[in-house]
Design a protein around this motif. Structure first.
Motif, PDB file in Angstrom:
ATOM      1  N   GLU A  86       3.026   7.957   3.965  1.00 50.55           N
ATOM      2  CA  GLU A  86       2.937   6.905   4.975  1.00 50.55           C
ATOM      3  C   GLU A  86       3.338   5.559   4.387  1.00 50.55           C
ATOM      4  N   ARG A  87       2.931   5.270   3.149  1.00 51.13           N
ATOM      5  CA  ARG A  87       3.410   4.060   2.475  1.00 51.13           C
ATOM      6  C   ARG A  87       4.931   4.065   2.402  1.00 51.13           C
ATOM      7  N   GLU A  88       5.494   5.225   2.069  1.00 51.51           N
ATOM      8  CA  GLU A  88       6.950   5.351   2.013  1.00 51.51           C
ATOM      9  C   GLU A  88       7.570   5.054   3.373  1.00 51.51           C
ATOM     10  N   ARG A  89       7.006   5.613   4.440  1.00 56.27           N
ATOM     11  CA  ARG A  89       7.544   5.396   5.784  1.00 56.27           C
ATOM     12  C   ARG A  89       7.486   3.916   6.153  1.00 56.27           C
ATOM     13  N   ILE A  90       6.370   3.283   5.841  1.00 52.84           N
ATOM     14  CA  ILE A  90       6.195   1.871   6.207  1.00 52.84           C
ATOM     15  C   ILE A  90       7.218   0.998   5.492  1.00 52.84           C
ATOM     16  N   TYR A  91       7.347   1.167   4.178  1.00 50.31           N
ATOM     17  CA  TYR A  91       8.294   0.337   3.432  1.00 50.31           C
ATOM     18  C   TYR A  91       9.731   0.637   3.829  1.00 50.31           C
ATOM     19  N   ALA A  92      10.040   1.911   4.092  1.00 51.56           N
ATOM     20  CA  ALA A  92      11.394   2.240   4.521  1.00 51.56           C
ATOM     21  C   ALA A  92      11.737   1.521   5.823  1.00 51.56           C
ATOM     22  N   GLU A  93      10.775   1.471   6.735  1.00 52.96           N
ATOM     23  CA  GLU A  93      11.004   0.802   8.017  1.00 52.96           C
ATOM     24  C   GLU A  93      11.091  -0.710   7.849  1.00 52.96           C
ATOM     25  N   LEU A  94      10.130  -1.284   7.126  1.00 53.53           N
ATOM     26  CA  LEU A  94      10.083  -2.743   7.032  1.00 53.53           C
ATOM     27  C   LEU A  94      11.199  -3.312   6.168  1.00 53.53           C
ATOM     28  N   LEU A  95      11.597  -2.575   5.135  1.00 55.94           N
ATOM     29  CA  LEU A  95      12.668  -3.048   4.258  1.00 55.94           C
ATOM     30  C   LEU A  95      14.031  -2.487   4.645  1.00 55.94           C
ATOM     31  N   ARG A  96      14.050  -1.670   5.694  1.00 51.57           N
ATOM     32  CA  ARG A  96      15.298  -1.118   6.242  1.00 51.57           C
ATOM     33  C   ARG A  96      16.111  -0.397   5.168  1.00 51.57           C
ATOM     34  N   ARG A  97      15.441   0.567   4.563  1.00 52.51           N
ATOM     35  CA  ARG A  97      16.149   1.365   3.575  1.00 52.51           C
ATOM     36  C   ARG A  97      15.873   2.838   3.857  1.00 52.51           C
ATOM     37  N   PRO A  98      16.758   3.750   3.458  1.00 56.40           N
ATOM     38  CA  PRO A  98      16.573   5.169   3.802  1.00 56.40           C
ATOM     39  C   PRO A  98      15.458   5.802   2.999  1.00 56.40           C
ATOM     40  N   ARG A  99      14.784   6.736   3.622  1.00 56.54           N
ATOM     41  CA  ARG A  99      13.824   7.566   2.914  1.00 56.54           C
ATOM     42  C   ARG A  99      14.562   8.715   2.234  1.00 56.54           C
ATOM     43  N   PRO A 100      14.006   9.243   1.148  1.00 54.82           N
ATOM     44  CA  PRO A 100      14.554  10.495   0.613  1.00 54.82           C
ATOM     45  C   PRO A 100      14.490  11.587   1.672  1.00 54.82           C
ATOM     46  N   ARG A 101      15.467  12.481   1.623  1.00 56.73           N
ATOM     47  CA  ARG A 101      15.512  13.551   2.613  1.00 56.73           C
ATOM     48  C   ARG A 101      14.296  14.467   2.471  1.00 56.73           C
ATOM     49  N   ALA A 102      13.827  14.679   1.255  1.00 59.59           N
ATOM     50  CA  ALA A 102      12.739  15.612   0.982  1.00 59.59           C
ATOM     51  C   ALA A 102      11.606  14.904   0.255  1.00 59.59           C
ATOM     52  N   CYS A 103      10.398  15.463   0.355  1.00 57.48           N
ATOM     53  CA  CYS A 103       9.241  14.926  -0.373  1.00 57.48           C
ATOM     54  C   CYS A 103       8.798  15.870  -1.475  1.00 57.48           C
ATOM     55  N   GLY A 104       9.592  16.891  -1.763  1.00 55.63           N
ATOM     56  CA  GLY A 104       9.243  17.816  -2.818  1.00 55.63           C
ATOM     57  C   GLY A 104      10.187  18.996  -2.831  1.00 55.63           C
ATOM     58  N   ALA A 105       9.885  19.959  -3.697  1.00 55.24           N
ATOM     59  CA  ALA A 105      10.725  21.147  -3.823  1.00 55.24           C
ATOM     60  C   ALA A 105       9.900  22.283  -4.406  1.00 55.24           C
ATOM     61  N   VAL A 106      10.413  23.506  -4.197  1.00 58.14           N
ATOM     62  CA  VAL A 106       9.814  24.691  -4.807  1.00 58.14           C
ATOM     63  C   VAL A 106      10.915  25.507  -5.459  1.00 58.14           C
ATOM     64  N   VAL A 107      10.555  26.138  -6.569  1.00 58.99           N
ATOM     65  CA  VAL A 107      11.427  27.122  -7.221  1.00 58.99           C
ATOM     66  C   VAL A 107      10.524  28.183  -7.821  1.00 58.99           C
ATOM     67  N   GLY A 108      10.722  29.417  -7.406  1.00 59.75           N
ATOM     68  CA  GLY A 108       9.809  30.465  -7.834  1.00 59.75           C
ATOM     69  C   GLY A 108       8.402  30.130  -7.390  1.00 59.75           C
ATOM     70  N   ALA A 109       7.450  30.194  -8.324  1.00 63.58           N
ATOM     71  CA  ALA A 109       6.062  29.849  -8.022  1.00 63.58           C
ATOM     72  C   ALA A 109       5.747  28.392  -8.338  1.00 63.58           C
TER      73      ALA A 109
END
Length: 318
Positions: A198-221
Motif C-alpha cells: 500500500e505504501r508502494e501504491r500511494i507513492y507511485a500515485e502521488l509521485l506519478r511513477r510506475p509500480r513494478p509489475r510483480a511483488c515477488g517470484a517463485v522458483v521451485g519451493a
C-alpha cells in the motif's frame, strides 16, 4: 506527565509536525493523504495505536506509534507459544522540546502500558534511525545490521523463475515460506505485507511513477516478496526463502529485472544468516553497514533470547 492514546484529530495534528522528518519529497498535503491512507489500511486499523506523552497542561511533548504483530516463543518444554510483539514507529519530538528525556519517558511508559494491558505481550521492537544510545536507556538491545546492495538487471534474464507474483498472491506466498528455526521470531501476516505494498501504491500515485509489475517470484519451493521504496528509488526484498543458492540467484535476478523496468537504481536485501553466503557470491553484490533502521528489542516477558539471536526480515519493519 501522562500517556494518552491519540484520537483522530490528535493524529492529524501530529502528522503536520512529523512532516518535517518524513514528508519529503511529498508536499504537506500529499503527506497528510499518505498518513490517512496508511491508517485506513486493514493492518493499521487492526493493530495500530498512536501514543502521546503530555504534560499536565495537555501539551504534547513527544509521540510514537505501535503496531501489533504475531511472534513465537519456544519454551523450555520445546513447545512454541504464539504471542504479540509490538513494533514501535515514528518516534518524534519537536526540535524545541528535545534534550529533556521526553522520548525516553515515552518509551518507558508505552512498554509499561503494553506489559499491563496485553496479556500475550512478548517483545517491543523498533528500528532506530538515530543509533542505539537513546533506546538503550529504556532497555532495548540492538541487533547488528547489514544490507546487501544488488544491481538492477538491464540485460537478458539468465535464470528463469517459475512465476511472478501479484498483490493477490501474497497470502499463498507466505504459506509457502518456512518459519525460522530459532527460539523466538516475529512473523508477518498477509495484511502486514500488503501494508508495504500500500505504501508502494500511494507513492507511485502521488509521485506519478510506475509500480513494478510483480511483488515477488517463485522458483521451485523458493519464494521472494519485495516492494518499491519510491523515495529512495530502490526495490527492497521484504522476505526471501531460498532453498538453494541457484534459487536465491534466480529470485534476486527477477527482483533486479523488475527494479530496472520500474526505473529503480538498485535492489536492497536485509542480511539474514541463512542466505548471506549465497548472496555474497552474486556478481556485483556489495555488503554495507545499514544506515538507519537498526533493529532493537526490549523483552516484555521473561525467556526471550538476546536480541542478536532474533532474525529480522524487511517485512517486519514499520
Amino acid at each position: 506527565m501522562h500517556l494518552v492514546v491519540a484520537n483522530e484529530a490528535q493524529k492529524a495534528e501530529r502528522d503536520r509536525h512529523t512532516y518535517t522528518a518524513w514528508g519529503s519529497p511529498l508536499t504537506v498535503e500529499q503527506f497528510l493523504e499518505r498518513e490517512q491512507r496508511l491508517r485506513a489500511h486493514p493492518w493499521s486499523r487492526d493493530t495500530m495505536r498512536t501514543w502521546l506523552l503530555c504534560d499536565d497542561a495537555g501539551r504534547v511533548l513527544t509521540s510514537c506509534e505501535t503496531f501489533r504483530t504475531p511472534s513465537y516463543l519456544r519454551g523450555p518444554d520445546c513447545q512454541t507459544t504464539r504471542g504479540d510483539s509490538f513494533v514501535i514507529a515514528s518516534v518524534y519530538t519537536e526540535p524545541a522540546l528535545r534534550g529533556h528525556g521526553h522520548a525516553t519517558r515515552l518509551m518507558d511508559q508505552v512498554a509499561a502500558e503494553l506489559e499491563r494491558t496485553a496479556p500475550d505481550a512478548q517483545a517491543a521492537v523498533l528500528y532506530s534511525d538515530v543509533g542505539a544510545r537513546i533506546y538503550r536507556r529504556s532497555g532495548y538491545q540492538e541487533v547488528p545490521a547489514w544490507d546487501w546492495h544488488l544491481p538492477v538487471g538491464n540485460g537478458p534474464v539468465i535464470r528463469k523463475v517459475d512465476a511472478l507474483l501479484e498483490d493477490a498472491d501474497v497470502p499463498s506466498a507466505l504459506e509457502r515460506m518456512r518459519r525460522p528455526e530459532v527460539p523466538f521470531y516475529l512473523w508477518p501476516d498477509a495484511t502486514q505485507v500488503d501494508w508495504h505494498l500500500e505504501r508502494e501504491r500511494i507513492y507511485a500515485e502521488l509521485l506519478r511513477r510506475p509500480r513494478p509489475r510483480a511483488c515477488g517470484a517463485v522458483v521451485g519451493a523458493s519464494t521472494a516478496l519485495w516492494a518499491m521504496m519510491a523515495r529512495q528509488g530502490e526495490l527492497v526484498v521484504l522476505m526471501l526463502d531460498a532453498r538453494s543458492e541457484d534459487d536465491a540467484a534466480a529470485l534476486l535476478e527477477a527482483a533486479g529485472a523488475q527494479a530496472h523496468k520500474a526505473g529503480l537504481s538498485k535492489v536492497v536485501l536485509w542480511e539474514e544468516p541463512g542466505t548471506m553466503p549465497w548472496v555474497a557470491r552474486l556478481p556485483e553484490a556489495s555488503r554495507e553497514a545499514r544506515d538507519g533502521s537498526l533493529p532493537m528489542v526490549r523483552p516484555l516477558r521473561e525467556g526471550l533470547p538476546t536480541a542478536a539471536d532474533i532474525p529480522f526480515a524487511r517485512a517486519l519493519w514499520a
